[in-house]
Design a protein around this motif. Sequence first.
Motif, PDB file in Angstrom:
ATOM      1  N   LYS A 175      86.118  76.298  37.585  1.00 26.51           N
ATOM      2  CA  LYS A 175      87.067  75.506  38.367  1.00 26.51           C
ATOM      3  C   LYS A 175      86.360  74.821  39.548  1.00 26.51           C
ATOM      4  CE  LYS A 175      91.299  74.273  39.661  1.00 26.51           C
ATOM      5  NZ  LYS A 175      90.970  73.406  40.764  1.00 26.51           N
ATOM      6  N   TYR A 176      85.441  75.562  40.134  1.00 27.29           N
ATOM      7  CA  TYR A 176      84.684  75.028  41.275  1.00 27.29           C
ATOM      8  C   TYR A 176      83.907  73.775  40.864  1.00 27.29           C
ATOM      9  CZ  TYR A 176      80.870  75.016  44.724  1.00 27.29           C
ATOM     10  OH  TYR A 176      79.949  74.655  45.668  1.00 27.29           O
ATOM     11  N   LEU A 230      86.952  82.770  43.446  1.00 25.45           N
ATOM     12  CA  LEU A 230      86.699  82.460  42.041  1.00 25.45           C
ATOM     13  C   LEU A 230      86.844  83.739  41.210  1.00 25.45           C
ATOM     14  CD1 LEU A 230      83.580  80.213  42.739  1.00 25.45           C
ATOM     15  CD2 LEU A 230      85.842  79.431  42.053  1.00 25.45           C
ATOM     16  N   GLN A 247      84.538  71.959  38.273  1.00 19.77           N
ATOM     17  CA  GLN A 247      85.506  70.933  37.864  1.00 19.77           C
ATOM     18  C   GLN A 247      85.893  70.095  39.091  1.00 19.77           C
ATOM     19  OE1 GLN A 247      88.773  72.677  35.606  1.00 19.77           O
ATOM     20  NE2 GLN A 247      90.127  71.098  36.400  1.00 19.77           N
ATOM     21  N   ASN A 248      86.152  70.767  40.212  1.00 17.56           N
ATOM     22  CA  ASN A 248      86.473  70.047  41.452  1.00 17.56           C
ATOM     23  C   ASN A 248      85.302  69.173  41.892  1.00 17.56           C
ATOM     24  OD1 ASN A 248      88.807  71.460  41.353  1.00 17.56           O
ATOM     25  ND2 ASN A 248      88.499  72.639  43.216  1.00 17.56           N
ATOM     26  N   LYS A 264      94.972  75.418  44.891  1.00 20.11           N
ATOM     27  CA  LYS A 264      94.683  74.164  44.174  1.00 20.11           C
ATOM     28  C   LYS A 264      93.916  73.162  45.048  1.00 20.11           C
ATOM     29  CE  LYS A 264      98.935  73.509  42.483  1.00 20.11           C
ATOM     30  NZ  LYS A 264      99.988  72.762  41.888  1.00 20.11           N
TER      31      LYS A 264
END
Length: 246
Positions: free
Chosen positions: A109-110, A97, A112-113, A167
């Motif tokens: 982003k973490y 990250l 978001q996943n 990704k």
Amino acid sequence: MKIVIEIKRYNPEKDKKPYFHQYEVEVKPDDRLLDILIQIKSKIDPSLSFRKSCSHGVCGSDAMVINEKERLACKTLIKDVAQIEGAVVRIEPLRTLPVQRDLMVDQAKYFQNYRFVKPYLINAEVVSEKERIQSTQERKAIDSATKCILCASCHSACPVVQKENPKYLGPAAIVQASRFINDSRDKGSEERFSDLDYPDGIWPCKSYYRCTQVCPRNIEATQLINETKKKIIDYRNARGERIKNK
Ligand code: SF4
Ligand code: FES
């Protein structure tokens, strides 16, 4: 005893690139790494930045790389990482990250996943009683995954996220998906199978087992990922469909 804590520092407002800074500190074997970081910040260098909250292995906010391994600073004792006078303990931010500052990473982003796999109960049926009853056996099926504290250690340690496919959804998100897929009260498995069944979804996992090795809650993440893969394959086979791994 005296040891050296070597911390990877980076302040994007003034540093061109990250560098290591060493602090000599007096410690006791039963001190926790988090105590030492707090000591450094309060007595030696107030500019040092790191996250922490509960201090008891519950919130997951102080995950970092300590001597090359992802660990929670509040659950790591000095005696487990430095046994002799003068030993050097190296501390770095999580690996996959972006670094915001020093040991703090951007978790956007973490998470978001995490949100992508719908980490909540899906069930539109009206409950006849006050609650949705589960048997002991049914509860056991989700026991391991419910222990996840979203610390991102597994995401950081995963060789696929690190080197092969940034990704890739990552082990933590899939553990969360499995937590609801395996929940007898949930009716959203088909949605989640579709969410996971795409080339960057569940399929990049190659069972390196690093996620399982670093998880501070001893969650068998790789096993949960493989069981979920099998459920998706069975689901697709039953419908005469192919998995979407390419
Ligand atoms: S599975 Fe384990 S390592 Fe991964 S986020 Fe959850 S608690 Fe942390
Ligand atoms: S500070 Fe909460 S888990 Fe370590």
